[in-house]
Design a protein around this motif. Sequence first.
Motif, mmCIF file in Angstrom:
data_model
loop_
_atom_site.group_PDB
_atom_site.id
_atom_site.type_symbol
_atom_site.label_atom_id
_atom_site.label_comp_id
_atom_site.label_asym_id
_atom_site.label_seq_id
_atom_site.Cartn_x
_atom_site.Cartn_y
_atom_site.Cartn_z
ATOM 1 N N LEU A 25 13.547 12.835 -32.629
ATOM 2 C CA LEU A 25 12.668 12.664 -34.173
ATOM 3 C C LEU A 25 13.922 13.895 -34.768
ATOM 4 C CD1 LEU A 25 11.192 11.851 -36.355
ATOM 5 C CD2 LEU A 25 9.572 13.795 -36.043
ATOM 6 N N SER A 26 14.640 13.451 -35.780
ATOM 7 C CA SER A 26 15.506 14.440 -36.836
ATOM 8 C C SER A 26 14.395 14.711 -37.810
ATOM 9 C CB SER A 26 16.563 13.662 -37.409
ATOM 10 O OG SER A 26 17.172 14.312 -38.142
ATOM 11 N N HIS A 27 14.151 14.065 -38.504
ATOM 12 C CA HIS A 27 13.132 14.459 -39.634
ATOM 13 C C HIS A 27 12.438 13.257 -40.013
ATOM 14 C CE1 HIS A 27 16.646 13.087 -41.880
ATOM 15 N NE2 HIS A 27 15.876 12.820 -42.930
ATOM 16 N N PRO A 49 9.105 27.188 -40.185
ATOM 17 C CA PRO A 49 9.910 27.823 -41.287
ATOM 18 C C PRO A 49 10.719 26.914 -42.059
ATOM 19 C CG PRO A 49 10.710 28.182 -39.038
ATOM 20 C CD PRO A 49 9.476 27.650 -38.868
ATOM 21 N N LEU A 50 10.568 27.234 -43.252
ATOM 22 C CA LEU A 50 11.451 26.551 -44.366
ATOM 23 C C LEU A 50 13.113 26.790 -43.716
ATOM 24 C CD1 LEU A 50 11.965 25.046 -46.941
ATOM 25 C CD2 LEU A 50 12.191 27.217 -48.239
ATOM 26 N N HIS A 73 11.187 21.706 -42.913
ATOM 27 C CA HIS A 73 10.499 22.774 -42.225
ATOM 28 C C HIS A 73 10.694 22.366 -40.711
ATOM 29 C CE1 HIS A 73 8.195 24.892 -45.480
ATOM 30 N NE2 HIS A 73 8.562 23.627 -46.109
ATOM 31 N N LYS A 74 10.865 23.378 -39.780
ATOM 32 C CA LYS A 74 11.328 23.093 -38.606
ATOM 33 C C LYS A 74 10.285 23.453 -37.502
ATOM 34 C CE LYS A 74 14.901 25.549 -36.501
ATOM 35 N NZ LYS A 74 16.255 25.857 -36.317
ATOM 36 N N VAL A 81 9.903 18.264 -40.578
ATOM 37 C CA VAL A 81 9.128 17.902 -41.393
ATOM 38 C C VAL A 81 9.745 18.193 -42.856
ATOM 39 C CG1 VAL A 81 6.884 17.510 -42.548
ATOM 40 C CG2 VAL A 81 6.920 17.871 -39.952
ATOM 41 N N ALA A 82 10.160 17.094 -43.444
ATOM 42 C CA ALA A 82 10.942 17.322 -44.984
ATOM 43 C C ALA A 82 10.136 16.703 -46.108
ATOM 44 C CB ALA A 82 12.086 16.570 -44.698
#
Length: 221
Positions: A25-27, A49-50, A73-74, A81-82
């Motif tokens: 999953l990229s985002h 984190p952002l 966010h990673k 999650v974007a």
Amino acid sequence: MTETASPMSSVGRPPAVRPATPQMLSHVAWVTHDAVATAEFYEQVMGMPLVNAFTDPNVPSTGDPYPFLHFFHKMQDGSIVAWFESPGLPTPAVPSDPAYDIFNHLALTVESMEAVDAWMPWLHEHGVETVGPVNHPGIAYSLYFYDPINHVRLEVTYPLDPRWNSNEEFARSAMDEWAQMKREAVEAAPDDPRGQADLIVEMIRAGRARRPGHAGSPEGH
Ligand SMILES: [Fe+2]
């Protein structure tokens, strides 16, 4: 003139070959109406984190004139999650049925059952209500909650079987069985979607009675 597909159209070109399966999953991305509160929740409560953010006066892929902030966010494996915030958008339409708010969700893997348990008091301390933990036998142990800013349903989950995502044969037979149940329900109760759903309930229960201890179809998931 309408262009039609014909064998001639591929003359001189090698046949297209399906590329390799995507790696990870990229985002995933949604629209938010409060970027600052969303970033705070994902950083401080979810511990993600952002890691990037940018603005644009319009959408690069389509040229649509929506100015936006896009931020990311990673998680530990690098997946993201974007979010997009674009000023002036009306609030989204309410789903036609509460089922959409139950089924549509984002599940995040954590390292153990104890970690799933640990999320519950942490979320409560931050004013987030939870459902579960739910034990899906042979599949996963999961806690459910809504992102309080955006009402996106989240799940923190630990897989109970390391091979839960490698049951290809079982998956194929469940898909075939589902398609058959739908066909039978549509034939028995045409133009009555609620009646079809009731019939499928009966068929699922009858299938379980025929195969007691049958794993892979947990309740409430
Ligand atoms: Fe799930």
